[in-house]
Design a protein around this motif. Structure first.
Motif, short mmCIF file in Angstrom:
data_model
loop_
_atom_site.label_atom_id
_atom_site.label_comp_id
_atom_site.label_asym_id
_atom_site.label_seq_id
_atom_site.Cartn_x
_atom_site.Cartn_y
_atom_site.Cartn_z
N SER A 157 0.79 -1.20 0.16
CA SER A 157 -0.07 -0.06 0.08
C SER A 157 0.99 1.26 -0.07
O SER A 157 0.30 2.35 -0.66
N GLU A 158 2.08 1.21 0.59
CA GLU A 158 3.04 2.34 0.57
C GLU A 158 3.92 2.28 -0.53
O GLU A 158 4.63 3.38 -0.58
N GLY A 159 3.69 1.44 -1.63
CA GLY A 159 4.62 1.43 -2.72
C GLY A 159 5.88 0.86 -2.57
O GLY A 159 6.86 1.13 -3.42
N ARG A 160 6.27 0.13 -1.33
CA ARG A 160 7.67 -0.18 -1.21
C ARG A 160 7.88 -1.61 -1.70
O ARG A 160 8.92 -2.10 -1.83
N PHE A 161 6.65 -2.58 -1.82
CA PHE A 161 6.56 -3.75 -2.48
C PHE A 161 5.72 -3.74 -3.40
O PHE A 161 4.92 -3.13 -3.80
N ARG A 162 6.29 -4.73 -4.69
CA ARG A 162 5.40 -4.91 -5.74
C ARG A 162 3.81 -5.44 -5.72
O ARG A 162 4.04 -6.25 -4.70
N LYS A 163 3.14 -4.83 -6.42
CA LYS A 163 1.85 -5.30 -6.46
C LYS A 163 1.54 -6.17 -7.67
O LYS A 163 0.09 -6.44 -7.88
N ASP A 164 2.32 -6.19 -8.41
CA ASP A 164 1.88 -6.98 -9.88
C ASP A 164 1.91 -8.52 -9.94
O ASP A 164 1.79 -9.30 -10.61
N MET A 165 1.82 -9.21 -8.48
CA MET A 165 1.91 -10.39 -8.50
C MET A 165 1.01 -10.78 -7.13
O MET A 165 1.06 -9.92 -6.26
N PRO A 166 0.26 -11.89 -6.83
CA PRO A 166 -0.64 -12.17 -6.02
C PRO A 166 0.31 -12.18 -4.55
O PRO A 166 1.37 -12.55 -4.47
N LEU A 167 -0.54 -11.45 -3.53
CA LEU A 167 0.27 -11.60 -1.96
C LEU A 167 0.62 -12.77 -1.78
O LEU A 167 1.72 -13.33 -0.99
N ASP A 168 -0.40 -13.69 -1.88
CA ASP A 168 -0.06 -15.23 -1.38
C ASP A 168 1.10 -15.93 -2.04
O ASP A 168 1.73 -16.69 -1.36
N THR A 195 4.51 -17.51 -0.31
CA THR A 195 4.90 -18.85 -0.61
C THR A 195 6.15 -18.71 -1.06
O THR A 195 7.24 -19.60 -0.77
N ALA A 196 6.74 -17.90 -1.86
CA ALA A 196 8.10 -17.76 -2.54
C ALA A 196 9.16 -17.51 -1.37
O ALA A 196 10.16 -18.17 -1.32
N VAL A 197 8.69 -16.75 -0.40
CA VAL A 197 9.44 -16.32 0.77
C VAL A 197 9.79 -17.53 1.72
O VAL A 197 10.88 -17.84 2.14
N LEU A 250 21.88 -14.56 2.07
CA LEU A 250 21.42 -14.91 0.66
C LEU A 250 19.73 -14.88 0.81
O LEU A 250 19.15 -14.52 -0.17
N VAL A 251 19.03 -15.37 1.89
CA VAL A 251 17.80 -15.59 1.94
C VAL A 251 17.15 -14.17 1.79
O VAL A 251 16.19 -13.88 1.23
N THR A 252 17.77 -13.21 2.57
CA THR A 252 17.41 -11.71 2.63
C THR A 252 17.18 -11.17 1.55
O THR A 252 16.22 -10.52 0.96
N THR A 253 18.46 -11.24 0.85
CA THR A 253 18.70 -10.51 -0.28
C THR A 253 17.87 -10.94 -1.44
O THR A 253 17.47 -10.31 -2.16
N SER A 254 17.73 -12.34 -1.54
CA SER A 254 16.89 -13.13 -2.43
C SER A 254 15.48 -12.78 -2.48
O SER A 254 14.52 -12.37 -3.27
N ALA A 302 14.87 -8.89 -3.05
CA ALA A 302 14.58 -8.61 -4.51
C ALA A 302 13.58 -9.04 -5.28
O ALA A 302 12.87 -8.68 -6.15
N LEU A 303 13.04 -10.11 -4.65
CA LEU A 303 11.77 -10.69 -5.10
C LEU A 303 10.65 -9.76 -5.00
O LEU A 303 9.69 -9.48 -6.03
N LEU A 304 10.64 -9.20 -3.99
CA LEU A 304 9.40 -8.32 -3.38
C LEU A 304 9.50 -6.93 -3.73
O LEU A 304 8.74 -6.23 -3.93
N ALA A 305 10.96 -6.59 -4.42
CA ALA A 305 11.22 -4.97 -4.86
C ALA A 305 10.36 -4.47 -5.91
O ALA A 305 9.95 -5.37 -6.86
N VAL A 306 9.74 -3.54 -5.87
CA VAL A 306 9.14 -2.99 -6.93
C VAL A 306 9.99 -2.75 -8.17
O VAL A 306 10.97 -2.34 -8.24
#
Length: 214
Positions: free
Chosen positions: A154-165, A169-171, A195-199, A202-206
């Motif tokens: 909602s604050e534009g810090r994480f991408r919204k072009d994929m389902p939240l669930d 699951t990916a994390v 590696l876990v945190t960076t990956s 990166a997956l969640l980044a806008v």
């Protein structure tokens, strides 16, 4: 209500027993704590570990082990309950306020510690426990991650072009995959959390806005 059974030594496992359980002698308390601690270690490394191996790791005989835990399922249930209580305390202590990116970083760090320590416990639980307890095991991280993700989206810090669930699951997959890799020797325990945190971040980044060209 549940009665706490204290371990015999400082820092030993504290096992929760049902209310009404008869008081145990000091040697029985020591044995139970040793069994639960040994079972936690053994099941984290090998979810199919035998009761004989757990008894050996605990330094007790099979008769003693079965005198306290009538079945493997009963022992796994106590081990998982203890692990869940400890994980709940650790994850509850994570500060998930402030910037969602920083909050997710802190949550990932704590979640890695819990995931790596518990290892094969989840798989052992899948094989031995009730649906209610399994649901509790799977929702501890999920509920917190979803809360941070919703706020970050909602604050534009994480991408919204994929389902939240799917993001959750990916994390989770990254956490469990890294823990498996460390247990198999394909990744060092020192390098895994970074590696876990960076990956995950990166997956969640806008994603960057597409270039408009020259």
């Amino acid at each position: 209500m549940r009665r706490r059974l204290p371990g015999a030594t400082r820092g030993a496992t504290v096992v929760e027993l049902p209310a009404g359980t008869p008081p145990r002698r000091a040697d029985a308390r020591r044995n139970i704590s040793a069994i639960v601690e040994a079972a936690t270690r053994c099941l984290a490394e090998d979810p199919g570990v035998s009761m004989s191996a757990i008894a050996t790791a605990a330094g007790v005989g099979r008769m003693t082990l079965y005198g306290h835990f009538e079945s493997r399922s009963a022992l796994v249930a106590v081990v998982v309950e203890h692990a869940l209580d400890r994980a709940e305390a650790e994850l509850s202590a994570v500060d998930v306020t402030g910037d969602p990116y920083d909050a997710m970083t802190r949550l990932l760090d704590a979640s890695w510690t819990v995931t790596f320590r518990n290892g094969g416990l989840v798989q052992a639980a899948d094989q031995a426990l009730s649906p209610d307890l399994l649901e509790r095991a799977h929702t501890q991280l999920v509920d917190r991650a979803k809360s941070v993700l919703r706020r970050g989206r909602s604050e534009g810090r994480f991408r919204k072009d994929m389902p939240l669930d799917w993001q959750v699951t990916a994390v989770q997959s990254l956490l469990h995959g890294a823990a498996t890799a460390v247990h198999q020797g394909a990744l060092t325990a020192a390098r895994a959390p970074g590696l876990v945190t960076t990956s995950a971040l990166a997956l969640l980044a806008v994603p960057p806005a597409p270039s408009s060209g020259p």
